[in-house]
Write a protein that holds these residues in place. Structure first.
Motif, PDB file in Angstrom:
ATOM      1  N   ALA A 617     -10.916   0.973  -0.522  1.00 24.18           N
ATOM      2  CA  ALA A 617      -9.569   0.418  -0.673  1.00 24.18           C
ATOM      3  C   ALA A 617      -9.320   0.177  -2.155  1.00 24.18           C
ATOM      4  N   ARG A 618      -8.106  -0.248  -2.482  1.00 23.64           N
ATOM      5  CA  ARG A 618      -7.769  -0.662  -3.844  1.00 23.64           C
ATOM      6  C   ARG A 618      -7.180  -2.058  -3.777  1.00 23.64           C
ATOM      7  N   LEU A 628      -5.051  -5.547  -0.297  1.00 23.05           N
ATOM      8  CA  LEU A 628      -6.125  -4.561  -0.132  1.00 23.05           C
ATOM      9  C   LEU A 628      -5.530  -3.355   0.563  1.00 23.05           C
ATOM     10  N   GLN A 629      -5.307  -2.297  -0.194  1.00 19.58           N
ATOM     11  CA  GLN A 629      -4.599  -1.130   0.309  1.00 19.58           C
ATOM     12  C   GLN A 629      -5.594  -0.029   0.663  1.00 19.58           C
ATOM     13  N   GLN A 630      -5.712   0.254   1.959  1.00 14.28           N
ATOM     14  CA  GLN A 630      -6.531   1.363   2.427  1.00 14.28           C
ATOM     15  C   GLN A 630      -5.626   2.505   2.837  1.00 14.28           C
ATOM     16  N   ARG A 631      -6.271   3.632   3.220  1.00 10.35           N
ATOM     17  CA  ARG A 631      -5.465   4.803   3.562  1.00 10.35           C
ATOM     18  C   ARG A 631      -4.539   4.532   4.751  1.00 10.35           C
ATOM     19  N   GLN A 633      -4.001   1.327   6.295  1.00 10.62           N
ATOM     20  CA  GLN A 633      -3.489  -0.019   6.501  1.00 10.62           C
ATOM     21  C   GLN A 633      -3.408  -0.778   5.191  1.00 10.62           C
ATOM     22  N   ARG A 634      -2.665  -1.879   5.246  1.00  5.57           N
ATOM     23  CA  ARG A 634      -2.476  -2.735   4.083  1.00  5.57           C
ATOM     24  C   ARG A 634      -2.736  -4.173   4.527  1.00  5.57           C
TER      25      ARG A 634
END
Length: 828
Positions: A617-618, A628-631, A633-634
């Motif tokens: 995540a970023r 926390l931004q994943q492919r 989900q957020r």
């Protein structure tokens, strides 16, 4: 200072190119003109400097290849025409049409020099161009083995440098001197100081070459031991050429009879008058298979030669054919009195098309078009044979046949096998009308003596036969078209060690590696500039407090799984080390070991990496939220809800934190982040009251911060360290193994096929990867132990200690390993 590209009229560009070609023609043809080698390229270099475009540079290189072949190798067209029957004019036209293929180093040199000159200074540009020149000549060996450095053969002093880097090393130095001369000429209007820099470089290089040559000549003279056994060898030059014409006139058997009777008479003269201890006849002097007679007449001739050797009481080495199930070979037979046939050496490098045609090219159509093509097979590399006198004196000799002596590898292999002298057999009769070709062949062959410090006896059918000492000096030689016996002496003395024998033909590969390194530096620099630019743009748009870092969001179960996989890989690496230490002798020598390494180390490491990538995540902060931004989900966590960060005591699968919420609960997911301290600072700057939880958390966070700050994305990347970098030591080690075990770089391929060759390369590659992983693991343990001690002793100095130890580790890894390998090769 970068090279200035000034547009010039086309006639000036052509004039510079033509001047260089004419100077090179004089340099190659006139022995006393060897000093021209230091300036001959300068006019063309000035023309290249004035060429702005890549296609203009390429056109100049193509024209230069044409001009060079016309000025230096016009005799080759005449020789080919006489041999094939095409005539001088037709063969010369074909030769000129093939000029770019015959001299590809000119294209590589010009293009690389132009591209590097766009972004680097004159010195880097000149070095890259020279590296491309010698690298191309090594990668694509030329038919006659010619290179610019051969023109320095008339200089007894300067040619001695060839025992360091071969003729290729001389070529490299000549190009650099020419570049310095061209740079000095370009800067003549910028003042004496600007002109003196390149001029001083040119003078320094030439003086260094001369100084080394004088030193080497003195040491060679002092090393001679007159007490050791010496053999006098008679070199029989019969001056009988054009066997095909003679066969048509008097018949095949009569030709063999005439050749043998002439050699018998000259040999008896050498034994009776010159008291020789051995005889040497030229290449294919016995034009059928000795020891494998094809007829009763052939068997009788075999017995006759053996009878002559028995009655003469001296050993004989002569050119003939050998035979096995794979076909016939151009060979040298060693025959001793009383003993008979001692063995053969099979010519390793048959002349393309005239002697050998690759299977993929051969066929009825080719044979119909080129009726003169031969069908000999290539031999299997260097072989050292004893040459023994009747009273027991013995010298170990390395036989080379014709084209064998234009490449360094065979002579180097022979020196490593214990040769004490080189004996060369050649049929240079196709140079009868072109003595320039015979002189070039003699000069090229003499470089094998300089590189290995082995004296050489070289016999040809009709000239130039020669006696060559360890300095490359032609002590005595015959004339073209002369029927005579030349007598030379060789001694049972081991040669002094040379860098060429220890490292092999290393200049070309080193040039290619240098270019590869320069390309990698350029790529890294460009990528880094783009990353910096993007970060600057992002910071300018998001503000100075923006935080955006890669993280891994893991549940407790997945964290345990990832940590277990990382531990499995580490334990597997330790098990591999113990197995190598206790069972395999620190060697990887089988596919089973490779498979065990892949299963125990690579598989769990890749599984851990894949698992972490799946949960990557970023993390960034926006509008009072930790996002926390994943492919797919957020996740948004209010900053006010974060009470503290609990740093992981055990950094597995990496450094990370648990979030402690103001509600008193722990967030269900764990966050693996390289720098927990930077995350806390970003949270505090955005208004969060978060702090580190626990007494040791600040120290753990500082430790992780220093480690994250010292990491270098490219140098510390596993793909570079453990996949690409192992090729650097693996390739030369594999090549050396191939030469020792199979007689050449592709020996295993020719013997057992492509699969076996690739398997061997894989084993060497993996063995070095394992070794480097173990070395990196040891370095990591030492670095981390030192950093822990430093942080405990003085927290303020911990960052500096970490920085110094990390760079020391990189230096030991990337520079220490190749240096160690070179020292091992040199010592061995």
């Amino acid at each position: 200072m970068t090279t200035e590209y000034r547009p010039a009229p086309r006639w000036q560009l052509l004039a510079g190119l033509t001047a260089s070609a004419l100077l090179l023609g004089l340099y190659a043809r006139v022995g006393a003109a060897w000093p021209l080698g230091f300036v001959a390229l300068a006019p063309w270099l000035l023309a290249l400097n004035a060429t702005r475009t890549l296609h203009g540079t390429l056109a100049s290189a193509l024209l230069m290849s044409l001009a060079l072949v016309a000025a230096v190798f016009a005799w080759f067209g005449a020789a080919i025409g006489a041999y094939t029957g095409y005539g001088s004019a037709g063969a010369t036209v074909i030769l000129l049409a093939l000029a770019p293929l015959l001299q590809p180093q000119l294209l590589a040199f010009a293009v690389v020099r132009h591209l590097v000159g766009r972004h680097h200074g004159t010195l880097v540009q000149a070095s890259a161009g020279a590296a491309a020149w010698v690298g191309c000549e090594w990668l694509l060996p030329k038919l006659l083995g010619d290179t610019l450095g051969h023109g320095l053969f008339p200089s007894a002093t300067l040619r001695q440098v060839a025992d360091l880097g071969g003729a290729a090393g001389l070529t490299l130095l000549l190009i650099l001197v020419n570049e310095a001369v061209a740079a000095a000429f370009t800067r003549r209007r910028d003042g004496m100081r600007a002109l003196l820099r390149p001029a001083a470089l040119a003078v320094t290089l030439v003086v260094a070459m001369a100084g080394y040559g004088l030193l080497r000549l003195n040491t060679l003279g002092a090393a001679a031991d007159a007490t050791l056994p010496t053999l006098r060898v008679g070199l029989v030059q019969s001056n009988i050429i054009d066997y095909e014409r003679l066969r048509a006139e008097i018949g095949a058997y009569a030709v063999v009879r005439h050749v043998l009777d002439t050699h018998y008479a000259l040999s008896r003269q050498a034994i009776e008058r010159d008291r020789v201890d051995a005889l040497l006849w030229s290449e294919t002097v016995f034009p059928t298979t000795f020891g494998h007679p094809k007829s009763d007449d052939g068997a009788a001739l075999d017995r006759e030669i053996q009878g002559f050797v028995d009655s003469a009481g001296v050993p004989l080495v002569f050119g003939t054919y050998d035979l096995d199930d794979a076909g016939e070979y151009n060979a040298a037979a060693f025959v001793e009195p009383g003993t008979g046939l001692l063995g053969y050496y099979r010519k390793t490098h048959p002349f393309p098309l005239t002697e050998h045609v690759p299977a993929w090219l051969d066929g009825p159509l080719l044979r119909r078009w080129l009726s003169w093509t031969g069908s000999w097979q290539p031999g299997h590399g260097a072989r050292v044979m004893p040459l023994r006198s009747a009273d027991g004196r013995e010298v170990n000799v390395l036989p080379l046949i014709c084209l064998d002596d234009v490449r360094s590898a065979l002579a180097i292999d022979g020196a490593r096998l214990g040769a004490q002298a080189i004996i060369g057999l050649s049929n240079d009769s196709w140079f009868s009308e072109s003595p320039q070709g015979a002189r070039l062949h003699l000069a090229v062959a003499a470089f094998r003596s300089i590189e290995t410090r082995l004296p050489q006896l070289r016999v040809t059918t009709n000239g130039l036969s020669a006696v060559i000492d360890a300095s490359g000096e032609v002590i005595a030689s015959t004339a073209m078209g002369e029927r005579t016996v030349l007598v030379g002496e060789i001694r049972a003395q081991d040669p002094p060690p040379t860098l060429m024998v220890r490292w092999g033909d290393w200049v070309g590969p080193a040039g290619l590696l240098g270019l590869l390194g320069l390309a990698m530096v350029s790529i890294v620099r460009r990528v880094r500039q783009r990353v910096i630019a993007r970060r600057a743009d992002a910071e300018a748009s998001a503000g100075p407090a923006a935080y955006s870092e890669p993280v891994i969001v893991l549940s407790a179960a997945w964290r345990v799984a990832a940590a277990a996989l990382r531990l499995c890989a580490g334990v597997g690496l330790l098990a591999v080390a113990l197995r190598m230490l206790l069972r395999d002798g620190l060697q990887v020598n089988s596919l089973s070991q490779v498979g065990w390494f892949l299963a125990a180390v690579v598989a769990p490491a890749l599984a851990a990496w894949a698992l972490q990538r799946a949960f990557a995540a970023r993390a960034h902060i926006e509008a009072g939220l930790l996002v926390l931004q994943q492919r797919g989900q957020r996740v948004e966590i209010p900053l006010a809800a974060i009470a503290a960060l609990q740093v992981w005591r055990l950094p597995l699968p990496a450094s990370g934190v648990d979030l402690l919420l103001t509600s008193g609960e722990r967030w269900s997911q764990a966050i693996a982040v390289a720098d927990p301290q930077a995350l806390l600072q970003a949270l505090n700057a955005a208004g969060s009251p978060a702090r580190f939880a626990g007494t040791h958390a600040p120290a753990l966070a500082r430790y992780a911060h220093h480690r994250a700050a010292s990491k270098r994305r490219w140098l510390d990347h596993p793909l570079l360290k453990f996949v690409l970098f192992p090729l650097l030591p693996a390739l030369p080690a594999f090549r050396l193994h191939q030469h020792i075990a199979f007689g050449g770089s592709l020996g295993e391929y020719y013997t057992y096929g492509l699969q076996a060759w690739l398997t061997g390369l894989l084993i060497w590659w993996v063995s070095w990867a394992i070794g480097l992983m173990l070395f990196a693991a040891v370095l990591r343990v030492l670095i981390e132990a030192g950093c822990v001690i430093a942080q405990g002793a003085s927290s303020a100095r911990a960052a500096g200690v970490r920085h110094a130890m990390e760079w020391l580790g990189r230096l030991l890894f990337y520079a220490g390993v190749p240096t160690w390998l070179l020292l091992r090769i040199t010592a061995g």
